[in-house]
Design a protein around this motif. Structure first.
Motif, mmCIF file in Angstrom:
data_model
loop_
_atom_site.group_PDB
_atom_site.id
_atom_site.type_symbol
_atom_site.label_atom_id
_atom_site.label_comp_id
_atom_site.label_asym_id
_atom_site.label_seq_id
_atom_site.Cartn_x
_atom_site.Cartn_y
_atom_site.Cartn_z
ATOM 1 N N GLN A 1 -11.085 6.643 5.924
ATOM 2 C CA GLN A 1 -12.164 6.808 5.370
ATOM 3 C C GLN A 1 -11.733 6.509 3.469
ATOM 4 O OE1 GLN A 1 -12.610 10.477 6.386
ATOM 5 N NE2 GLN A 1 -13.432 10.642 8.642
ATOM 6 N N SER A 2 -12.018 4.995 4.341
ATOM 7 C CA SER A 2 -12.229 4.334 2.226
ATOM 8 C C SER A 2 -13.065 4.851 0.840
ATOM 9 C CB SER A 2 -12.569 2.581 2.584
ATOM 10 O OG SER A 2 -13.300 2.520 3.155
ATOM 11 N N ALA A 3 -14.183 5.329 1.772
ATOM 12 C CA ALA A 3 -14.847 5.980 0.493
ATOM 13 C C ALA A 3 -14.499 6.861 -0.761
ATOM 14 C CB ALA A 3 -16.510 6.665 1.511
ATOM 15 N N SER A 4 -13.495 7.976 0.495
ATOM 16 C CA SER A 4 -12.276 9.004 0.173
ATOM 17 C C SER A 4 -11.442 8.651 -0.379
ATOM 18 C CB SER A 4 -12.878 10.639 0.850
ATOM 19 O OG SER A 4 -12.406 10.602 2.100
ATOM 20 N N GLY A 5 -11.181 7.890 0.341
ATOM 21 C CA GLY A 5 -9.253 7.504 0.662
ATOM 22 C C GLY A 5 -8.151 8.407 1.063
ATOM 23 N N THR A 6 -9.104 9.045 2.225
ATOM 24 C CA THR A 6 -8.502 9.689 2.727
ATOM 25 C C THR A 6 -7.779 9.480 4.658
ATOM 26 O OG1 THR A 6 -9.746 11.295 2.411
ATOM 27 C CG2 THR A 6 -8.394 12.358 4.637
ATOM 28 N N TYR A 7 -7.101 9.782 4.750
ATOM 29 C CA TYR A 7 -6.042 9.284 6.232
ATOM 30 C C TYR A 7 -6.489 10.627 7.213
ATOM 31 C CZ TYR A 7 -3.596 5.057 3.757
ATOM 32 O OH TYR A 7 -3.357 4.546 2.941
ATOM 33 N N ASP A 8 -7.277 10.118 7.680
ATOM 34 C CA ASP A 8 -7.451 11.160 8.985
ATOM 35 C C ASP A 8 -6.561 11.140 9.964
ATOM 36 O OD1 ASP A 8 -8.216 13.602 10.606
ATOM 37 O OD2 ASP A 8 -10.494 12.712 9.478
ATOM 38 N N VAL A 9 -5.962 11.568 10.450
ATOM 39 C CA VAL A 9 -5.459 11.134 11.055
ATOM 40 C C VAL A 9 -5.033 12.565 12.508
ATOM 41 C CG1 VAL A 9 -2.200 11.247 11.761
ATOM 42 C CG2 VAL A 9 -3.338 10.308 9.961
ATOM 43 N N ASN B 1 -4.127 16.495 -0.382
ATOM 44 C CA ASN B 1 -4.509 16.733 0.269
ATOM 45 C C ASN B 1 -6.373 14.534 0.826
ATOM 46 O OD1 ASN B 1 -6.233 15.136 -2.004
ATOM 47 N ND2 ASN B 1 -6.909 17.041 -3.070
ATOM 48 N N ARG B 2 -5.746 14.203 0.881
ATOM 49 C CA ARG B 2 -6.264 12.986 0.856
ATOM 50 C C ARG B 2 -5.199 12.241 2.609
ATOM 51 N NH1 ARG B 2 -8.730 13.804 -2.839
ATOM 52 N NH2 ARG B 2 -10.059 12.443 -3.868
ATOM 53 N N LEU B 3 -4.316 13.210 3.205
ATOM 54 C CA LEU B 3 -3.206 13.248 4.860
ATOM 55 C C LEU B 3 -4.065 14.355 5.489
ATOM 56 C CD1 LEU B 3 -1.880 11.968 6.789
ATOM 57 C CD2 LEU B 3 0.211 13.037 5.603
ATOM 58 N N ARG B 4 -5.386 14.655 6.236
ATOM 59 C CA ARG B 4 -5.540 15.044 6.765
ATOM 60 C C ARG B 4 -4.861 15.318 7.508
ATOM 61 N NH1 ARG B 4 -11.772 16.694 8.690
ATOM 62 N NH2 ARG B 4 -11.039 18.718 9.534
ATOM 63 N N LEU B 5 -4.141 16.121 8.330
ATOM 64 C CA LEU B 5 -2.993 16.088 9.777
ATOM 65 C C LEU B 5 -3.580 16.774 10.602
ATOM 66 C CD1 LEU B 5 -0.705 14.594 11.205
ATOM 67 C CD2 LEU B 5 0.513 16.153 9.930
ATOM 68 N N ALA C 1 2.406 12.348 3.473
ATOM 69 C CA ALA C 1 1.757 12.369 1.289
ATOM 70 C C ALA C 1 1.867 11.371 0.715
ATOM 71 C CB ALA C 1 0.476 13.380 1.388
ATOM 72 N N ARG C 2 3.170 10.996 0.160
ATOM 73 C CA ARG C 2 4.493 10.699 -0.604
ATOM 74 C C ARG C 2 4.359 9.247 -0.515
ATOM 75 N NH1 ARG C 2 8.376 13.999 -2.853
ATOM 76 N NH2 ARG C 2 9.615 11.739 -3.586
ATOM 77 N N ALA C 3 4.335 8.749 0.917
ATOM 78 C CA ALA C 3 4.695 7.897 1.576
ATOM 79 C C ALA C 3 2.804 6.525 1.652
ATOM 80 C CB ALA C 3 5.646 6.776 2.940
ATOM 81 N N LEU C 4 2.402 7.481 1.947
ATOM 82 C CA LEU C 4 0.979 6.800 2.145
ATOM 83 C C LEU C 4 0.628 6.497 0.325
ATOM 84 C CD1 LEU C 4 -0.664 8.512 4.792
ATOM 85 C CD2 LEU C 4 -0.031 5.889 4.471
ATOM 86 N N LYS C 5 1.360 7.215 -0.233
ATOM 87 C CA LYS C 5 1.191 7.213 -2.342
ATOM 88 C C LYS C 5 -0.964 8.099 -2.249
ATOM 89 C CE LYS C 5 2.210 2.368 -2.573
ATOM 90 N NZ LYS C 5 2.657 1.548 -4.360
ATOM 91 N N TRP D 1 0.704 -1.013 0.072
ATOM 92 C CA TRP D 1 0.401 -0.125 -0.160
ATOM 93 C C TRP D 1 1.058 0.935 -0.251
ATOM 94 C CZ3 TRP D 1 -3.209 -1.962 4.402
ATOM 95 C CH2 TRP D 1 -4.628 -2.861 3.834
ATOM 96 N N ALA D 2 2.541 1.236 0.802
ATOM 97 C CA ALA D 2 2.994 2.095 0.769
ATOM 98 C C ALA D 2 4.120 2.416 -0.363
ATOM 99 C CB ALA D 2 3.077 2.888 2.404
ATOM 100 N N ALA D 3 5.007 3.587 -0.081
ATOM 101 C CA ALA D 3 6.287 3.709 -1.137
ATOM 102 C C ALA D 3 7.215 4.347 0.372
ATOM 103 C CB ALA D 3 6.129 4.783 -1.493
ATOM 104 N N PRO D 4 8.390 3.690 0.318
ATOM 105 C CA PRO D 4 9.297 3.853 1.459
ATOM 106 C C PRO D 4 9.576 5.772 1.426
ATOM 107 C CG PRO D 4 10.272 3.024 -0.324
ATOM 108 C CD PRO D 4 9.246 3.295 -0.878
ATOM 109 N N PHE D 5 10.178 6.196 2.165
ATOM 110 C CA PHE D 5 10.026 7.259 2.478
ATOM 111 C C PHE D 5 11.024 8.355 1.532
ATOM 112 C CE2 PHE D 5 8.651 6.131 6.823
ATOM 113 C CZ PHE D 5 7.463 6.582 7.461
ATOM 114 N N ALA D 6 10.676 9.203 1.289
ATOM 115 C CA ALA D 6 11.205 10.335 0.471
ATOM 116 C C ALA D 6 12.807 11.032 1.483
ATOM 117 C CB ALA D 6 11.040 11.181 -0.411
#
Lengths: 269, 167, 998
Positions: C211-219, C242-246, C234-238, C86-91
């Protein structure tokens, strides 16, 4: 850092505690103050099946001045002994050493007997008990026995207590007239585990030095006035099999035994 | 003889003057019980091995580490947390002195420190600075360097002394 | 002394520059703070526990989660496979073929590295699950010491890189080689700066909801920035940003840079939530925090100065090696480059040569830590200045004075690119000398030395950078690489002010404060600009990346608040004031220039004042009455980036920070000749941080930083074993100063406003983390006359520096093998012997008998043959109340019947790993008796090593000793101490077949 699960029992009578110990043995742990045990439980470095809480066993809650000793029951928190009105007259070494135990917040709950039973080589109460030549009382369903501190402390966290026994009281010999008691300790910070702790009992014609934090248990040595103290302390220092650790080297510990030991005996601090 | 099996039971205690009850397993730490079961989130958990002092509360009037105590052990006890110190919405003299002396920054350790100070001042009405520092040695604060805390405690002792002198 | 040491707040006006009581305090003092773990969480939230590697370097062979999932209440386990899917390594800021994932995917590279995440109904159950996870590892050789790790022969952490040196840069400014050639003297020094951390009292907290409906990680997390890391996450989560709400909670239990390092866990818990399909909460515990959160970078520096005979330094050569741990984690290698522009310190040195090498080792990755980069640089530079004085027989203060940048040269362009904005360094030094009582301190040293006491005085002159240039990190790249990547520079601050319909003023800032009191200072600034009551202003410091104004520079680091954030608040306040002034001008019928704001009113000459709330009310309730171009609804967001923060130049010069404060410290230290304890006699610290916005809070910062600096100087260190095991896992091992250890510093201030910030303020929060460790070290060096001073200066180390001349051991106590120093090591080596009542042959045969072996291994529940003289065993080992159950491999090898053999064992448990090897020699001593000599090595890793370092040697000795005393008892025909032995033996015989394994 949360404990693994266990059953909990809170007896109100000593006999119930002994009954449970005889049934569960190694699988049970006594909790009194819990100031060492709880940290170990939280880290899951011990996982008993049963925890026996002796805090509500009234008959273990006593401080008694007897003919030859001050007896302290397994239910007595350190703060009670330290603030017991006659502590300085009866066992002055405790009055000197106990303020070094942890912090008042841990002394509020940690018990005297618990610290002795835990047998941390750096702890103050085992050192005092050993230096004064005290005793512990161990009771099990099959009876009770009295063990000298000398025989009781067997190594790092290791004692003569059998799994079915409860350490019900410790006995500190009473202060002898004409005897002076001294205590000093080096630790990284106030209240830390001692790097070296020293207790001295100086009477007419006798000098006893107790040393904590160096060997795997508290150790005592007797010196005679007029003896070559330097040589004796050097021999003592080397005999303890000091170890290097993160905080201090073995050579440093030996040096403290020699220098601090001499200062405590000759200058009193 | 009371037995609580590992599945847990209701535990009742008096929290900040109110009788409260909640569920605890035998292994539940008192700090977790106070925070998550009874909502006393003023109790802060900093190390869970009894060194940092952030979780210090008073049990039957004595300051203790609530991470080194099980919830079941506090059954029927009186437990006071930092939430008990103010009188209604008015801060106590100790709390005011902490604010005046900048004795806190992040405030995480403060909850425990206040409980120790409250017990200490009840016992030592006229402490020296070195006694105050000794009392504080059971707490870690990473923000303040302790100066403000020491001053606040000494200031409260002086205030109380002069107030008592007036009476 | 006439120094004002008051900390109490005094001013009634509560405007800029006043000692205002903090608005934050009441909630915190009443237990009403809202920290990460206090936040309300969605119903059905599950809890996570992280399974971590006990090994510093190992290949993961298998991971079995079945037993964990069988536990009722354990729901899922997130593994490296999920992460890879699901993810990528950290930049990373350095181009190298190395990957850092939020969970180990193939290898673990430091003790404590996350391997998988167990998700359960509560934390207790999650830890039950974690204990049931089975991981098998192939242990690999380690690289722990950075100098050794840099050698070609060292084990390589990231094979594809081919070396542990992952970045090297060389810099030349001016003509250093010529300066060295022409110098009258060259003074050099090698120093090592240890690993430590400012360890906030609150650990990491993450509540993640995928939140799988919008593909958003709300943290929700107590992350502290810099928000450039939001992009990394966000890049690590691919996902797009705007889909990583922190979001951050309102209060934080301290950070000091450390909470930058929570970012991999934000990604990890986001994925955990995705895996389990429910919100997941993780609260880091202290052991996790100490071993695995973050750390300051340890550094090895060779530093050299070209020096004139009068002590003036003409050139410096730095050869620096940073040990960034197992992964280069963003923003590393920033520890180097944060300080790069100002490597010449407070001195007018024009020639500079720098070699920076980043080396990776099997230790926890490093990151932001208060003072970031400063303690390392100044430990080298200021130690060198002290050495110059010693070697040239000059007064150390005189050497400092002769090299300071003169007051008339500001703004001063330093050779590596820093534009030192303002200051009067010589003036500050002279004021500190006079007001701090240096003469008295020198007199005390004279007196102490005359009495034979050990006493020294140390100095440190430090430039404290603040407000980082977001582009400084690209100095790690060559100019060529930078050109390709595109320019990076600047630092955007944000502030939003809203004036509500009732005249109420709210402010939002994106500085994610960690206890410093930003709300208070912001309210001071706004109260002053708008002339309104301080108490009426509300400042919101929560940050929500989906709703609030923020930039990649947002967050709490590089002491950017006073200069940048408060300055931006000022600009926003001025902007909104100017709008209100226009409205008021119309209402009052005056020119806008005549409008004034004070006491909650708006004034103009010869007009009746109007209440502030009435003026602004018009913007909400009667927008039709507003002047032209006034849109109503009063809200202003200001963005500000200073133009001085340019990208690194073609010739590698970088203005790494916007502001540069100045600190001059000195202290007197007395050393106990018996115990080696250092007692600070007096500590004087002079600060020029530009304009002070709230001096009481600045003093608070100085006191806190000083206490941390004192800790770093005297006691704090993350200790590692030679095998890479982590040895400082509790706060009884990692020592932080408590109240009795901290003396009170004498704090002095002068104010040279910065010309580059809106309010003239500079950062002041980190200075003493940079100056105090080396100042104390210089005092100890002065006291003892030593050049090689290594922190922390523990009593044992200092006593060693004084010199321990040990009388020899008495003959009978001389030992053949002295245990080697385990300085930072858990590897144990010792020897002992027992007498056994049997012949060598009998003993030898017995040891090959599995029944005997099972009997002599303490706590052996089961022993199963696994190969020739190889067994699998289930063993409970422990001392006292501490016990651990190990799955172990036991092996007998190097058989030389009947004289020698080797007994070895290795095992793992949720508490850690253990390995031991005993060389046994059997010597007949008399009829039927044998002396059994054994030499053993033992190594313990994982949790046991982290929390039990103090006990390890003693415990290993007990356990290994037990084996041979049991052997002796066994040979006597005695039963082993456990009462159940006979029953056990019968059972064992049944299991193994009589006399051995079938």
């Amino acid at each position: 850092m949360k404990p693994a699960s266990f059953d909990y029992v809170r007896p109100t009578r000593k006999a119930e505690v002994l009954e449970l110990l005889s049934e569960y043995g190694q699988d049970a742990r006594i909790i009194a103050g819990g100031q060492s045990l709880m940290a170990v439980l939280n880290m899951r470095m011990t996982q008993p099946k049963l925890l026996i809480d002796i805090n509500r066993v009234e008959e273990l809650h006593f401080i008694e001045e007897r003919k030859n000793c001050l007896a302290v029951g397994a239910g007595v928190p350190q703060v009670e002994l330290l603030s017991w009105p006659r502590i300085s007259e009866t066992v002055p070494l405790l009055a000197l050493a106990m303020p070094w135990i942890g912090h008042f917040q841990t002394r509020n709950r940690g018990t005297v007997c618990g610290s002795v039973a835990h047998a941390d080589p750096s702890a103050e109460l085992p050192l005092c008990l050993k230096t004064l030549g005290g005793e512990v009382v161990l009771e099990s369903r099959s009876g009770s026995r009295t063990v000298t501190a000398e025989a009781f402390f067997q190594g790092i966290l290791t004692t003569d207590r059998r799994p079915d026994e409860l350490l019900t009281e410790v006995r500190f010999p009473l202060c002898k007239p004409g005897t002076e008691y001294r205590f000093n300790e080096v630790a990284m910070r106030h209240g830390d585990f001692a790097i070296v702790s020293l207790a001295a009992v100086i009477g007419a014609g006798t000098i006893r030095l107790g040393i904590g934090g160096v060997a795997d248990r508290p150790v005592t040595r007797d010196f005679e006035p007029g003896q070559d103290l330097s040589a004796a302390l050097n021999e003592t220092a080397w005999s303890l099999d000091a170890q290097d650790d993160v905080q201090a080297t073995a050579a440093y510990r030996r040096q403290l035994v020699r220098d601090l030991g001499r200062r405590l005996i000759e200058e009193g601090h | 003889m009371e037995t609580i099996a590992k599945q847990g039971a209701r535990v009742q205690l008096q929290l900040n003057g109110r009788v409260r009850e909640g569920f605890a397993e035998p292994r539940t730490q008192l700090c977790d019980f106070l925070r998550h079961e009874l909502g006393a989130t003023g109790v802060h958990v900093g190390c869970e091995h009894g060194v940092c002092g952030a979780c210090t509360v008073q049990v039957d009037g004595k300051s203790v580490r609530s991470c080194l105590m099980l919830a079941v052990q506090a059954q029927d006890s009186r437990v006071d947390t930092v939430e008990s110190l103010a009188e209604g919405e008015l801060m106590s003299d100790l709390q005011l002195a902490f604010r005046r002396n900048h004795a806190l920054q992040c405030g995480f350790c403060t909850a425990g420190i206040l409980m120790s100070c409250a017990e200490f001042l009840g016992r030592e009405p006229d402490p020296t600075e070195s006694q105050v520092r000794d009392m504080l040695s059971g707490h870690l604060c990473r923000c303040t360097g302790y100066t403000g805390i020491v001053r606040a405690v000494l200031e409260v002792a002086n205030e109380r002394k002069s107030k008592n002198g007036e009476k | 002394m006439t120094v004002d040491q008051s900390v109490a707040f005094d001013a009634p006006t509560r405007r800029i520059g006043d000692r205002v009581e903090r608005v934050e305090d009441e909630a915190l003092l009443r237990g009403l703070g809202r920290y990460g773990d206090d936040a309300s969480i969605p119903p059905g939230t599950l809890y996570a526990a992280v399974v971590r590697s006990p090994h510093a370097h190992a290949r993961i062979q298998s991971l079995n989660v079945e037993k964990a999932l069988e536990i009722q209440g354990v729901h899922e386990v997130l593994t490296g496979e999920d992460v890879a899917r699901w993810a990528a390594p950290f930049a990373v800021g350095v181009r190298q073929p190395m990957e850092h994932w939020c969970l180990a995917v193939d290898k673990v590279r430091y003790a404590g590295e996350p391997v998988c995440v167990v998700i359960a109904d509560n934390r207790y159950l999650a830890e039950d699950g974690a204990d049931a996870i089975e991981v098998s590892y192939e242990v690999l050789p380690v690289a722990v010491d950075p100098e050794i790790a840099a050698e070609d022969s060292a084990p390589v952490l990231h094979e594809a890189v081919g070396s542990n040196i992952v970045n090297e840069r060389n810099f030349n400014y001016g003509d250093p080689d010529l300066a060295f050639e022409q110098a009258a003297h060259q003074v050099s020094l090698k120093v090592k700066y240890p690993r430590s951390s400012c360890t906030p009292m609150e650990c990491y907290v993450v509540v993640a909801h995928y939140q799988s409906a919008s593909g958003t990680y709300d943290v929700l997390s107590n992350f502290q920035g810099p928000y450039a890391l939001h992009s990394v996450m966000a890049r690590a989560l691919k996902v797009p940003g705007n889909r990583l709400r922190l979001r951050t909670p309102p209060d934080s239990g301290g950070s000091f840079g450390i909470k930058q390092g929570v970012f991999p866990y934000i990604v990890m818990m986001g994925l955990a939530s995705r895996k389990v399909g429910a919100p997941v909460k993780w609260v880091e515990d202290r052991l996790e925090h100490l071993q695995g959160a973050s750390s300051a970078t340890n550094r090895v520096t060779h530093i050299e100065a070209a020096v004139e005979s009068d002590g003036r330094v003409t050139a410096l050569r730095y050869d620096q090696m940073d040990d960034c741990g197992a992964y280069l984690r963003a923003p590393e290698p920033a520890t180097f480059y944060r300080m790069h522009g100002n490597l010449s310190g407070a001195y007018g040195i024009r020639h500079l040569k720098v070699r920076n090498r980043v080396v990776l080792t099997n230790k926890t990755p490093t990151g932001l830590n208060r003072g970031f980069g400063g303690p390392q640089v100044y430990f080298a530079l200021e130690r060198l200045m002290q050495r110059i004085a010693v070697e040239l027989d000059l007064d150390p203060l005189e050497v400092i004075r002769r090299n300071l940048i003169p007051a008339d040269q500001f703004p001063y362009q330093a050779p590596a690119g820093a534009l030192l904005d303002s200051g009067d360094y010589p003036g500050a030094v002279e004021r500190a000398v006079a007001e701090g009582g240096l003469d008295e301190l020198l007199e005390r040293r004279n007196q102490a030395r005359a009495e034979g006491r050990i006493y020294g005085i140390g100095y440190a002159a430090v430039v404290e950078p603040s407000i980082s240039n977001m582009g400084y990190i690209t100095t790690a790249m060559t100019a060529d690489e930078r050109r390709k990547a595109g320019p990076k520079n600047g630092a955007v601050s944000t502030a939003t002010i809203n004036v509500g319909p009732l005249g109420d003023v709210s402010v939002h800032i994106s500085s994610t404060p960690q206890g410093q009191g930003h709300q208070t200072v912001v309210a001071q600034v706004v109260a002053e600009v708008l002339g309104i009551d301080f108490d009426s202003i509300r400042v919101n410091v929560e940050l929500d990346t989906q709703k609030d104004a923020w930039s990649i520079a947002s967050g709490n680091y590089s002491s950017r608040f006073a200069g940048a954030v408060a300055g931006t608040v000022y600009r926003a306040a001025v902007a909104i004031r100017d709008r209100i002034a226009k409205v008021a001008a119309e209402q009052l019928g005056v020119d806008v220039e005549a409008v004034r704001f004070a006491n909650g009113k708006v004034f103009a000459p010869e007009r009746d004042p109007i209440a502030f709330h009435r003026v602004v009310g018009a913007a909400h309730w009667a927008p039709g009455t507003l002047p032209e171009h006034e849109g109503g609804a009063l809200r202003e967001t200001a963005f500000w980036t200073p133009p001085e923060l340019t990208a690194p130049s073609e010739d590698d010069r970088v203005n790494s920070s916007l502001c540069y404060g100045f600190i001059f410290d000195y202290c007197g230290v007395e050393i106990d000749p018996v115990t080696g304890e250092c007692r600070l006699d007096r500590y004087v610290t002079m600060h020029d941080a530009g304009r002070l916005l709230n001096p009481a809070l600045v003093d608070g910062q100085v006191r806190g930083a000083f206490a941390q600096g004192l800790g770093a100087a005297l006691m704090e260190e993350f200790a590692y074993g030679r095998d890479g095991s982590f040895l400082s896992g509790t706060l009884a091992d990692y020592l932080i100063p408590t109240a009795p250890e901290v003396v009170e510093p004498v704090i002095l201030h002068m104010e040279t406003p910065s010309p580059f910030t809106p309010l003239g303020a500079k950062g002041a929060g980190e200075g003493n983390n940079m100056s105090t460790p080396v100042c104390i070290a210089n005092a100890v060096a002065d006291a003892l006359g030593h050049a090689d001073i290594q922190l922390p200066l523990t009593p044992s180390k200092v006593r060693g520096l004084i010199g321990i001349e040990e009388p020899p051991a008495p003959e009978h106590l001389k030992r053949e093998v002295e245990a080697p120093s385990i300085e930072g090591g858990s590897a144990l080596h010792a020897s002992d012997s027992v007498e056994v009542p049997a012949s060598p042959q009998e003993i030898f045969d017995s040891l090959l008998d599995p029944a005997v072996l099972a009997a002599i291994i303490p706590g052996c529940h089961q022993l199963v043959l696994d190969g020739e003289n190889r067994y699998r065993a289930d063993v409970t080992v422990g001392v006292g109340l501490i016990k651990a159950r190990f799955q172990a491999l036991v092996q007998l090898s190097d058989l030389e019947p009947p004289n020698a053999l080797c007994l070895s064992g290795s095992g793992s448990s949720p508490m850690g790993s253990a390995e031991g090897r005993a060389q046994i020699r059997l010597t007949p001593i008399e009829e039927g008796r044998t002396r059994l000599d054994y030499q053993y090595d033992a190594a313990v890793g994982g949790k046991i090593a982290s929390v039990g370092a103090r006990m390890l040697q003693g415990a290993s000795r007990v356990i290994i000793g037990q084996i041979f005393s049991r052997l002796s008892q066994q040979m006597q025909g005695e039963t082993a101490p456990t009462g159940t032995w006979s029953r056990f033996k019968l059972w064992l015989r049944r299991l193994l077949g009589k006399g051995g394994a079938a």
